[in-house]
Scaffold this active site. Structure first.
Site, PDB file in Angstrom:
ATOM      1  N   HIS A 163       1.098  -1.183  -0.064  1.00 59.26           N
ATOM      2  CA  HIS A 163      -0.152   0.242  -0.030  1.00 59.26           C
ATOM      3  C   HIS A 163       1.106   0.836  -0.112  1.00 59.26           C
ATOM      4  CE1 HIS A 163      -2.925  -3.198   1.000  1.00 59.26           C
ATOM      5  NE2 HIS A 163      -3.898  -1.866   1.162  1.00 59.26           N
ATOM      6  N   ARG A 430      -5.225 -11.556  -3.991  1.00 57.07           N
ATOM      7  CA  ARG A 430      -5.967 -11.122  -3.741  1.00 57.07           C
ATOM      8  C   ARG A 430      -7.656 -10.258  -5.408  1.00 57.07           C
ATOM      9  NH1 ARG A 430      -8.315  -5.461  -0.510  1.00 57.07           N
ATOM     10  NH2 ARG A 430      -6.464  -4.213  -2.301  1.00 57.07           N
ATOM     11  N   GLU A 550     -15.680  -5.002   3.989  1.00 60.55           N
ATOM     12  CA  GLU A 550     -15.425  -3.852   4.011  1.00 60.55           C
ATOM     13  C   GLU A 550     -16.233  -2.723   4.491  1.00 60.55           C
ATOM     14  OE1 GLU A 550     -11.617  -3.284   1.154  1.00 60.55           O
ATOM     15  OE2 GLU A 550     -13.482  -4.843   0.119  1.00 60.55           O
ATOM     16  N   ASP A 590     -11.649   0.733   4.417  1.00 58.80           N
ATOM     17  CA  ASP A 590     -12.599   1.422   3.075  1.00 58.80           C
ATOM     18  C   ASP A 590     -14.632   1.575   4.190  1.00 58.80           C
ATOM     19  OD1 ASP A 590     -12.806   1.558   0.314  1.00 58.80           O
ATOM     20  OD2 ASP A 590     -11.269  -0.207   1.121  1.00 58.80           O
ATOM     21  N   ARG A 628      -5.570  -4.351   8.682  1.00 55.44           N
ATOM     22  CA  ARG A 628      -5.052  -2.268   9.454  1.00 55.44           C
ATOM     23  C   ARG A 628      -3.512  -1.754   8.801  1.00 55.44           C
ATOM     24  NH1 ARG A 628      -2.143  -2.208  14.152  1.00 55.44           N
ATOM     25  NH2 ARG A 628      -3.466  -1.278  15.537  1.00 55.44           N
ATOM     26  N   ARG A 762      -9.753   5.589  -3.169  1.00 57.05           N
ATOM     27  CA  ARG A 762      -9.161   4.478  -2.626  1.00 57.05           C
ATOM     28  C   ARG A 762      -8.802   4.984  -1.063  1.00 57.05           C
ATOM     29  NH1 ARG A 762      -8.312   0.028  -4.059  1.00 57.05           N
ATOM     30  NH2 ARG A 762      -7.822  -0.757  -5.944  1.00 57.05           N
TER      31      ARG A 762
END
Length: 931
Positions: A163, A430, A550, A590, A628, A762
């Site tokens: 990320h 994913r 989410e 999210d 997290r 996002r």
């Protein structure tokens, strides 16, 4: 930058009643910061000239004066200085202040290590939180053998993700790590005068190199670049510290065990999403995934070979001086090593043979290694064969009175092989449920002419998919031309099946479904896995199918979905084939963007309570995977507190948790800090599983009150973010959301779709943007008005009840503690400057006015409930750290606003955008956990 005033303490410290007494550790921290600041100042003067150095000093001292004395004249003077600078001067000033934040972070990290060591020395050498937790377990009557049984089925798995919240380049991180190493050496070693002089020179060399290194990436990262960056943390920490931690725990349990103890199960397993996470990232393809697995395997094979090389040099045991076992003798005889120098050294011969076989294995797996063997060997068919050979060495040493040798490098290597196999990290794959849905629709419609899968209701889909799971025929036809998207998805699943055959089933053990909203989302993945042989029509599965819930709505529906899934015979067979363990992932980011900080935290907690009840009823073990982020607005905060605050039964000996962005480097760049963070995860998992009573909260009325507070906070948050006309325009105008996309900090796009809608954005750039403008809105908005309205509706309970909630309930305490930290880093005055970027004055006043009122209300309510006079009062070290950063952050924020104005006015000077990018870097460094 003279460090004398960096901490703004000096003679003023004694006159400020809010300061606690300076400890020896803090004095040493101040000395380190002064040393690094002085070197940075000298570097700026030498490289940029005395005039720029003097300008830096004026800005710094004026900013400190403003913050220390709340001197409004100093604020005006600061603004005049900053506004009068040329673009070129601005960029250089920004670099100076940014580097100061980076160097201050290094000094703080070294101070944390110093205090960690001091605590260890104070405990008689029993270092770490894990030792404390084991002592608590012993006091609670849990035997060493009971703990050993617990770890047989335990799982603690930090999962590294790519990320994009780490703004630093690896080049700058490497130099910063060298600075940290030099500081650490000064701390540990009594240097001679000559050595101290050499150390000073080396520090100056590293700081100068930093100054002359680009802070910013000039090109966009590829996915494999991200993989390589992630793998560096295995060199820094994981490859050595994971085995050491488990072995140290094994030793501790052996001391108190009543029975002949075998080896402790390797409960700590590293996971990764880097190179397997396709959700919203079109650059993660089947070929990229194959490349990822090769890079991972190459790194761990190279490590094994290097350790074997050193082990061979260490095991110089001569056969005529020490007995060896028959099986060791046989292993030595099979070695291709024909050197006469090692003819009487069976251990060295055996190691040479293992080395040759491992090299052949790397060649078979098509992974790169740099070392070559002394002869040919047959490749290992599996990692178990390698373990068996290493066990031969171990048993021979033990049986011949050489236990102390067996407990050295060989023990760590054996443990590493058990933890990392040939795959290094367990890679998750994913993808978004919508992509799976489109793929299945195309396959089903092609196989059943006239069918429209997308037109079917949920029950019809479930029936169709379960029938397909039982079918022994393939759904995919070689005679049909499918879309590129469908072929891409099928290729990824085929690559996963290849990985299982090549590296073992631990290479890719999980398939995660983002935005999972129903049973069909999970069954669609099961059908796709069946197409490549990872799910069998008989009801066996070689991979875990993991739903990721989410949004707030999905969290609320999660227990119902799982109840029905576990009642579905065809799916339950798959779960039973995986040891009756079902993993469920919960999305913090999210859900926060969807419903706000308070509601997200509460709905996650409630979802866990409900999932625990459902899984207990079905006699299936629940493993929660916590998605997290680094910042509180994305579920971040102290890991120990977060795990301990879980409801009863939610941990149950197994937990997976994401480690993202800048948090990875802050936790795992340093081996000692990394070991401590791994211990914290293990200790919290043990404590939450064995030492906490099985209840969701002390009293039912606590749950009811939290429900009401959450509903009120949700209404306030949604009212602002999703229901206020013009909010989207306000957000895009008042933050750096557009400019963040130019930073080249990750391979993934900022939005799921090409729109400006908050729903499609996002969570990372959403939170990152609010951090840059110092509002941190996702980490607190809605709390203040929720408390005010709740007290108004419950005058009989009022504030005393909320204080009781804080005192008695770990969940509520953690929620407020995280909010305390976030609000302490915020600045409504700075945020007001960003609001001025909104061209529509009426819109600006309407929205920022609401934000300002809520900010004041949230702080007032928080302080009242926590019994504090000021933010972070209960954490003086963090309070001082945050306060001392403000004089260095505020000029960066001011400059960022001015540069944003120029950039948005179409200023063609490329230094303007570069200046903005540098301010983003510097502000991120100053705030530390920003995304």
């Amino acid at each position: 930058m003279s460090l004398q005033t960096v901490s703004s303490d000096g003679t003023d410290r004694a006159n400020r009643p809010d300061d606690v007494q300076v400890t020896e550790a803090e004095a040493r921290l101040r000395d380190d910061i002064r040393l690094l600041g002085r070197i940075l100042g000298d570097t700026v003067r030498d490289q940029e000239g005395a005039e720029l150095f003097d300008l830096v000093e004026r800005i710094r001292q004026t900013s400190i004066r403003f913050h220390r004395d709340e001197d409004r004249l100093a604020r005006r003077e600061l603004e005049q200085i900053l506004d009068s600078m040329s673009t070129s001067e601005t960029v250089r000033i920004v670099r100076a202040f940014s580097y100061f934040s980076h160097l201050a972070n290094i000094a703080e990290d070294q101070n944390n290590i110093r205090q960690m060591r001091a605590r260890s020395a104070g405990n008689g050498g029993s270092s770490g939180m894990l030792a404390e937790t084991l002592a608590h377990a012993k006091a609670a009557g849990i035997s060493a053998d009971g703990l050993r049984d617990f770890f047989k089925t335990a799982l603690v798995s930090p999962v590294l993700t790519a990320h994009p919240t780490e703004v630093r380049r690896k080049s700058t991180m490497d130099r910063e790590m060298e600075v940290a190493h030099l500081l650490d050496r000064r701390e540990r070693v009594a240097l001679t005068a000559e050595e101290a002089e050499a150390s000073d020179e080396q520090l100056r060399r590293e700081v100068l190199t930093l100054w002359q290194t680009n802070l910013l990436r000039r090109t966009k990262l590829t996915v494999l670049d991200e993989v390589a960056n992630g793998l560096s943390f295995y060199d820094y920490t994981f490859l050595r510290e994971v085995p050491r931690l488990i072995n140290a725990l094994e030793d501790r349990l052996e001391q108190g065990g009543e029975q002949a103890a075998g080896e402790l199960a390797s409960f700590l397993r590293m996971g990764s999403w880097i190179g397997g996470d396709r959700d919203g990232n079109p650059f993660v393809t089947a070929d990229v995934m194959r490349g990822t697995l090769r890079l991972q395997s190459s790194r761990v094979m190279q490590f094994y070979l290097e350790e074997l090389h050193v082990l061979g040099s260490e095991l110089s045991i001569a056969a005529h001086l020490a007995d060896v076992s028959e099986e060791l003798r046989n292993l030595a005889e099979r070695s291709p090593d024909t050197s006469p120098h090692r003819s009487g050294e069976p251990y060295r011969l055996a190691v040479s043979g293992i080395y040759a076989r491992l090299t052949a294995t790397a060649e078979k797996l098509e992974v790169e290694i740099t070392r070559r063997p002394v002869g040919k060997g047959a490749p290992y068919a599996s990692v178990k064969e390698l373990q068996a050979d290493l066990d031969v060495l171990h048993r021979s040493l033990i049986s011949n009175n050489a236990r102390v040798i067996a407990r050295g490098r060989l023990r760590l290597l054996r443990r590493a092989v058990d933890c990392f196999g040939f795959h290094l990290a367990r890679l998750d794959i994913r993808q978004n449920s919508a992509v799976h849905e489109r793929t299945i629709a195309e396959l089903m419609d092609a196989a059943n002419p006239g069918m429209s899968y997308l037109a079917l209701g949920e029950d019809a889909r479930i029936s169709l998919l379960t029938n397909e799971l039982r079918s022994t025929r393939a759904l995919v036809s070689p005679f049909v031309k499918y879309s590129d998207e469908t072929m891409g998805e099928l290729n990824v699943f085929h690559a996963a099946a290849e990985a299982h055959a090549k590296f073992g089933s631990d290479a890719i053990p999980q398939c995660i479904i983002s935005m999972c909203k129903g049973m069909s989302d999970m069954l669609e993945v099961a059908v796709l896995l069946k197409e490549v042989g990872l799910v069998h029509p008989s009801g066996r599965s070689a991979i875990n199918i993991v739903p990721l819930f989410e949004t707030i709505e999905d969290l609320q529906a999660s227990s119902g979905i799982m109840d029905r899934m576990l009642s579905l015979h065809d799916y339950r067979r798959l779960v039973d084939s995986r040891g009756s363990v079902q993993e469920v992932m919960l999305g913090y980011s999210d859900s926060n963007k969807d419903g706000g900080f308070v509601t997200s935290g509460w709905e996650l907690y409630k979802a866990e309570i409900n999932l625990v009840e459902v899984f207990e009823r079905h006699h299936v073990r629940l493993r929660l995977f916590h998605g997290r982020g680094g910042s509180v607005g994305r579920g971040g905060g102290p890991s120990y507190d977060a795990i301990i605050a879980q409801p009863g039964g939610a941990v149950n000996g197994q937990i997976r948790i994401t480690e993202q962005g800048e948090i990875i480097s802050s936790k795992y760049s340093n081996a000692e800090v990394g070991r401590n963070n791994l211990e914290i995860l293990a200790a919290a998992t043990l404590e939450a599983s064995l030492l906490h009573p099985r209840r969701s909260a002390p009293r039912r009325e606590y749950l009811t009150a939290m429900d009401e507070l959450s509903n009120l906070a949700f209404k306030a948050y949604r009212g602002l973010v999703y229901e206020t006309e013009g909010f989207v325009d306000y957000f895009w105008s008042s933050t750096v959301i557009n400019e963040i996309a130019t930073l080249n900090i990750g391979s993934r796009p900022a939005s799921r779709k090409k729109t400006r809608a908050i729903e499609d954005l996002r969570a990372i750039p959403w939170v990152f943007s609010w951090a840059q403008c110092r509002l941190m809105l996702p980490g607190w908005y809605g709390f203040g008005s929720a408390v005010e309205q709740w007290i108004a509706a419950h005058p009989d309970k009022g504030m005393p009840f909320l204080k009781e909630l804080y005192r008695e309930w770990p969940f509520f305490r953690m929620l407020l503690s995280n909010m305390d930290m976030v609000l302490a880093k915020s600045s409504i005055a700075i945020a007001s400057r960003y609001a001025e970027l909104v061209p529509d004055e009426a819109l600006r006043e309407k929205i920022f006015g609401r934000i300002r009122r809520e900010w004041h209300a949230s702080i007032e309510s928080l302080l009242d409930i926590m019994g504090q006079d000021r933010l972070l009062q209960g954490n003086p070290l963090l309070e001082r750290s945050v306060r001392h950063r403000f004089p260095y952050l505020d000029p960066l924020n001011h400059v960022q606003v001015e540069l944003l104005k120029e950039h948005r006015a179409q200023n063609p000077d490329e230094q303007v955008l570069r200046g903005i990018q540098l301010t983003i870097n510097g502000i991120s460094a100053g705030l530390r956990n920003t995304g």
